[in-house]
Structures are given as structure tokens and as C-alpha cells.
Enzyme design. Structure first.
Site, PDB file in Angstrom:
ATOM      1  N   LYS A  62      35.606 -33.058 -47.788  1.00 36.66           N
ATOM      2  CA  LYS A  62      35.204 -31.631 -47.794  1.00 36.66           C
ATOM      3  C   LYS A  62      34.668 -31.240 -49.172  1.00 36.66           C
ATOM      4  CE  LYS A  62      39.305 -30.153 -46.603  1.00 36.66           C
ATOM      5  NZ  LYS A  62      40.010 -31.441 -46.472  1.00 36.66           N
ATOM      6  N   ARG A 119      41.228 -41.691 -55.989  1.00 38.78           N
ATOM      7  CA  ARG A 119      40.688 -40.376 -56.377  1.00 38.78           C
ATOM      8  C   ARG A 119      41.217 -39.938 -57.740  1.00 38.78           C
ATOM      9  NH1 ARG A 119      40.718 -35.369 -52.375  1.00 38.78           N
ATOM     10  NH2 ARG A 119      42.874 -35.986 -51.972  1.00 38.78           N
ATOM     11  N   ARG A 159      43.632 -22.519 -42.788  1.00 41.24           N
ATOM     12  CA  ARG A 159      44.374 -23.758 -42.597  1.00 41.24           C
ATOM     13  C   ARG A 159      45.237 -23.714 -41.339  1.00 41.24           C
ATOM     14  NH1 ARG A 159      43.646 -26.993 -46.900  1.00 41.24           N
ATOM     15  NH2 ARG A 159      45.056 -28.727 -47.042  1.00 41.24           N
ATOM     16  N   ARG A 201      50.564 -35.191 -45.073  1.00 40.59           N
ATOM     17  CA  ARG A 201      49.478 -34.205 -45.002  1.00 40.59           C
ATOM     18  C   ARG A 201      48.592 -34.475 -43.785  1.00 40.59           C
ATOM     19  NH1 ARG A 201      46.800 -35.303 -50.412  1.00 40.59           N
ATOM     20  NH2 ARG A 201      45.223 -33.833 -49.757  1.00 40.59           N
ATOM     21  N   ARG A 251      46.027 -36.639 -58.289  1.00 39.98           N
ATOM     22  CA  ARG A 251      46.742 -35.516 -57.671  1.00 39.98           C
ATOM     23  C   ARG A 251      48.150 -35.938 -57.279  1.00 39.98           C
ATOM     24  NH1 ARG A 251      42.664 -32.644 -53.454  1.00 39.98           N
ATOM     25  NH2 ARG A 251      44.607 -32.527 -52.287  1.00 39.98           N
TER      26      ARG A 251
HETATM   27  P1  G5P Z   1      43.317 -29.191 -50.432  1.00 40.79           P
HETATM   28  O1  G5P Z   1      42.977 -29.314 -51.858  1.00 40.79           O
HETATM   29  O2  G5P Z   1      42.534 -28.283 -49.556  1.00 40.79           O
HETATM   30  P2  G5P Z   1      42.991 -31.282 -48.517  1.00 40.79           P
HETATM   31  O3  G5P Z   1      44.225 -32.053 -48.198  1.00 40.79           O
HETATM   32  O4  G5P Z   1      42.479 -30.419 -47.444  1.00 40.79           O
HETATM   33  O5  G5P Z   1      43.356 -30.649 -49.896  1.00 40.79           O
HETATM   34  P3  G5P Z   1      41.414 -32.976 -50.060  1.00 40.79           P
HETATM   35  O6  G5P Z   1      42.546 -33.962 -50.268  1.00 40.79           O
HETATM   36  O7  G5P Z   1      40.985 -32.136 -51.199  1.00 40.79           O
HETATM   37  O8  G5P Z   1      41.728 -32.122 -48.807  1.00 40.79           O
HETATM   38  P4  G5P Z   1      38.675 -33.506 -49.352  1.00 40.79           P
HETATM   39  O9  G5P Z   1      38.242 -32.375 -50.213  1.00 40.79           O
HETATM   40  O10 G5P Z   1      38.401 -33.422 -47.887  1.00 40.79           O
HETATM   41  O11 G5P Z   1      40.204 -33.854 -49.530  1.00 40.79           O
HETATM   42  O12 G5P Z   1      38.050 -34.872 -49.840  1.00 40.79           O
HETATM   43  P5  G5P Z   1      37.238 -35.242 -51.195  1.00 40.79           P
HETATM   44  O13 G5P Z   1      38.046 -34.914 -52.396  1.00 40.79           O
HETATM   45  O14 G5P Z   1      35.832 -34.768 -51.102  1.00 40.79           O
HETATM   46  O15 G5P Z   1      37.201 -36.839 -50.987  1.00 40.79           O
HETATM   47  C1  G5P Z   1      38.382 -37.599 -51.110  1.00 40.79           C
HETATM   48  C2  G5P Z   1      38.132 -38.767 -52.081  1.00 40.79           C
HETATM   49  O16 G5P Z   1      37.251 -39.682 -51.465  1.00 40.79           O
HETATM   50  C3  G5P Z   1      37.455 -38.345 -53.407  1.00 40.79           C
HETATM   51  O17 G5P Z   1      37.936 -39.175 -54.451  1.00 40.79           O
HETATM   52  C4  G5P Z   1      35.954 -38.633 -53.149  1.00 40.79           C
HETATM   53  O18 G5P Z   1      35.240 -38.926 -54.363  1.00 40.79           O
HETATM   54  C5  G5P Z   1      36.066 -39.856 -52.244  1.00 40.79           C
HETATM   55  N1  G5P Z   1      34.994 -40.026 -51.288  1.00 40.79           N
HETATM   56  C6  G5P Z   1      34.286 -39.082 -50.598  1.00 40.79           C
HETATM   57  N2  G5P Z   1      33.386 -39.663 -49.787  1.00 40.79           N
HETATM   58  C7  G5P Z   1      33.543 -41.022 -49.923  1.00 40.79           C
HETATM   59  C8  G5P Z   1      32.918 -42.155 -49.358  1.00 40.79           C
HETATM   60  O19 G5P Z   1      32.001 -42.056 -48.524  1.00 40.79           O
HETATM   61  N3  G5P Z   1      33.359 -43.381 -49.762  1.00 40.79           N
HETATM   62  C9  G5P Z   1      34.376 -43.529 -50.689  1.00 40.79           C
HETATM   63  N4  G5P Z   1      34.751 -44.770 -51.031  1.00 40.79           N
HETATM   64  N5  G5P Z   1      34.980 -42.483 -51.262  1.00 40.79           N
HETATM   65  C10 G5P Z   1      34.580 -41.242 -50.881  1.00 40.79           C
HETATM   66  O20 G5P Z   1      44.857 -28.739 -50.248  1.00 40.79           O
HETATM   67  C11 G5P Z   1      45.878 -29.320 -51.028  1.00 40.79           C
HETATM   68  C12 G5P Z   1      47.182 -28.602 -50.739  1.00 40.79           C
HETATM   69  O21 G5P Z   1      47.069 -27.228 -51.128  1.00 40.79           O
HETATM   70  C13 G5P Z   1      47.769 -26.376 -50.218  1.00 40.79           C
HETATM   71  C14 G5P Z   1      48.509 -27.314 -49.259  1.00 40.79           C
HETATM   72  O22 G5P Z   1      49.767 -27.603 -49.805  1.00 40.79           O
HETATM   73  C15 G5P Z   1      47.602 -28.553 -49.264  1.00 40.79           C
HETATM   74  O23 G5P Z   1      48.300 -29.739 -48.872  1.00 40.79           O
HETATM   75  N6  G5P Z   1      46.801 -25.508 -49.511  1.00 40.79           N
HETATM   76  C16 G5P Z   1      47.134 -24.574 -48.599  1.00 40.79           C
HETATM   77  N7  G5P Z   1      48.317 -24.178 -48.097  1.00 40.79           N
HETATM   78  C17 G5P Z   1      48.289 -23.211 -47.136  1.00 40.79           C
HETATM   79  N8  G5P Z   1      47.145 -22.640 -46.696  1.00 40.79           N
HETATM   80  C18 G5P Z   1      45.933 -23.009 -47.198  1.00 40.79           C
HETATM   81  N9  G5P Z   1      44.803 -22.417 -46.736  1.00 40.79           N
HETATM   82  C19 G5P Z   1      45.891 -24.007 -48.189  1.00 40.79           C
HETATM   83  N10 G5P Z   1      44.885 -24.608 -48.882  1.00 40.79           N
HETATM   84  C20 G5P Z   1      45.451 -25.507 -49.677  1.00 40.79           C
HETATM   85 MG    MG Z   2      39.256 -31.127 -51.593  1.00 35.83          MG
END
Ligand code: G5P
Ligand code: MG
Length: 218
Positions: free
Chosen positions: A18, A126, A92, A170, A159
Site C-alpha cells: 500500500k 523492510r 480499518r 496482523r 518496524r
Molecule cells: P499500517 O502502517 O497501516 P499495514 O499492516 O496495513 O500497516 P504495512 O505493513 O505498512 O501495512 P504496506 O504499506 O501495505 O504494509 O506495504 P509496503 O510498506 O508498501 O511494502 C512492504 C515491504 O515490501 C516494503 O519494504 C516494500 O519496500 C517492499 N515491497 C513492496 N513491493 C515489493 C515487491 O514487489 N517486491 C519486493 N521484494 N518487495 C516489495 O498499520 C500498522 C499498525 O498501526 C495500527 C495497527 O496497530 C496496525 O497494525 N493502525 C490502526 N489501528 C486501528 N485503526 C486504523 N485505521 C489503523 N491504522 C493503523
Molecule cells: Mg504501509
């Protein structure tokens, strides 16, 4: 950049890309990226009241209570004013989606679907720059200097919630709570799903979709 304000939500499991796809949307379309996770992590880093409340939930892979998130996110949306944006991490659950609908009209929902085994492998590598939310991945988008942010040269960190046992929790939680959110938006006919295992394959499809969608808007 465009005359119509375009309000988008990006949905996908933890680690599905995302943040990565949102950053490309920012660079290509000039939308603002409003990420709940980035806002929470910045508050944790600055030890604010919000950060103190959120930390225990995030580090154990649980959701931060709705009332905190609703207030924080609606506040940020109001602050940015009349600009096109992409919401990442919010809503969420169905309750948050309903609160959002009470004040914002969402034009499109981008739903990323990436297999869990691909995700678990990815998040091990990451590294992030918490002040900006910039995200790197060893072997995918490496920082220019190992361990340092490209723009500021400041240190990168991993993280707390990327530990394998927390990531698994998660992912399970995501499947349980996001299904009703997807149904909620599908009922409104605004969900488009993008499947794949590499962001580089997914991005051209998202870009084309947004170009067409924006073009059709009056
Ligand atoms: P977050 O921060 O919202 P998540 O769990 O939804 O966290 P996250 O982990 O941030 O999502 P993402 O943004 O979907 O993942 O993914 P990203 O960071 O872009 O990519 C992941 C990794 O893969 C990165 O290192 C990237 O460089 C790599 N990558 C991407 N594409 C590729 C690819 O094609 N190949 C490879 N090899 N690598 C790739 O929420 C965190 C916490 O905050 C709270 C909760 O506790 C949650 O768990 N929270 C909330 N709580 C309640 N309500 C809400 N609305 C909340 N929002 C957050
Ligand atoms: Mg993210």
C-alpha cells in the site's frame, strides 16, 4: 493538478505494498498520501500522547481503538483541505468506514491482493525512515547508502511489528476485519482489485485505472 478532487482509499494486507503503490500515486498524480500507520509511528517517535496510547497496540499487532483513529484521521483530512488524496490504513474496519462516509465521499477503492507467503518474505527485509514514512526493502528498493535514508542520510530502522510472530497475527486480523470493509465498498460499486506478487507488475495497472477514472470524472 486535476479540477475534480479525487478521494481514494487503498486497501491490502500488511506488507501488500500500500505504501509503495501510494508513493507512486503521489509522484504520478500529485495526490496527498495520508497513511494512518505513518501518522501513528511519527507520534510514537515524538512520544506524543497519541504515540504513548498507540504504541502498545501497534507493537503487539492489535488495532488502535476506533475513537483515536477516527479523530486523528478525520482531523488530518480536514487539515489538508480540498485536495485529492489517497487514504492508506484507514478505514480499518466497518465502523471506521461508516464514520468516514459520514464526512467524505470516496470515489474509488484500490484493493491489493498479494499472497501471504510473499508478504511474510518481504517484510523481513523492510527498513523505514519514521519521520518521513519512506520505506525500503533490501534487494527490491535498497537505500543508496546501506542503513541510511536517501533524502536525509538519517538512520533507517525496522518496524517493531515486522517481527514474524506479529506479522502473522496482523495478517490473521486483516482477513477477519477487512472482509466487511470490502463488502461495504463493493455494495457501493467502487472497489477495483489488483492481484500480483510484485508491485512493479501491479503499478502499471493501477496507473491506467486511475488515468481512466480521473479522465471520466466531470
Ligand atoms: P499500517 O502502517 O497501516 P499495514 O499492516 O496495513 O500497516 P504495512 O505493513 O505498512 O501495512 P504496506 O504499506 O501495505 O504494509 O506495504 P509496503 O510498506 O508498501 O511494502 C512492504 C515491504 O515490501 C516494503 O519494504 C516494500 O519496500 C517492499 N515491497 C513492496 N513491493 C515489493 C515487491 O514487489 N517486491 C519486493 N521484494 N518487495 C516489495 O498499520 C500498522 C499498525 O498501526 C495500527 C495497527 O496497530 C496496525 O497494525 N493502525 C490502526 N489501528 C486501528 N485503526 C486504523 N485505521 C489503523 N491504522 C493503523
Ligand atoms: Mg504501509
Amino acid at each position: 493538478m486535476y479540477s475534480k478532487i479525487f478521494r481514494t482509499v487503498i486497501i491490502g494486507a500488511p506488507g501488500s505494498g500500500k505504501g509503495t503503490i501510494s508513493e507512486l500515486i503521489v509522484q504520478t498524480f500529485g495526490f496527498l498520501h495520508i497513511s494512518s500507520g505513518d501518522i501513528l509511528r511519527q507520534n510514537i517517535m515524538n512520544n506524543t500522547d497519541l504515540g504513548k496510547k498507540a504504541r502498545q497496540y501497534i507493537s503487539s499487532g492489535r488495532l488502535v481503538p476506533d475513537e483515536i483513529l477516527n479523530k486523528t484521521m478525520l482531523g488530518r483530512i480536514t487539515e489538508v483541505g480540498n485536495k485529492s488524496y489517497i487514504l492508506d490504513g484507514f478505514p480499518r474496519n466497518k465502523e471506521q468506514a461508516e464514520v468516514l462516509a459520514g464526512s467524505e465521499h470516496i470515489d474509488a477503492v484500490i484493493n491489493l491482493v498479494v499472497a501471504h507467503d510473499v508478504i511474510i518474505d518481504r517484510v523481513k527485509n523492510r527498513w523505514i525512515h519514521p519521520p518521513s514514512g519512506r520505506v525500503y526493502n533490501i534487494g527490491f528498493n535498497d537505500p543508496r547508502v546501506p542503513g541510511k535514508d536517501d533524502e536525509t542520510g538519517e538512520p533507517l530502522v525496522q518496524r517493531e511489528d515486522d517481527k514474524p510472530e506479529v506479522v502473522k497475527k496482523r495478517l490473521q486480523l486483516y482477513d477477519k476485519i477487512m472482509l466487511p470493509v470490502l463488502e461495504y465498498y463493493k455494495d457501493r460499486g467502487i472497489v477495483t482489485t489488483f492481484r500480483g506478487s510484485r508491485s512493479k507488475e501491479i503499478w502499471p495497472r493501477v496507473e491506467l485505472f486511475l488515468r481512466e477514472k480521473i479522465h471520466k470524472c466531470p
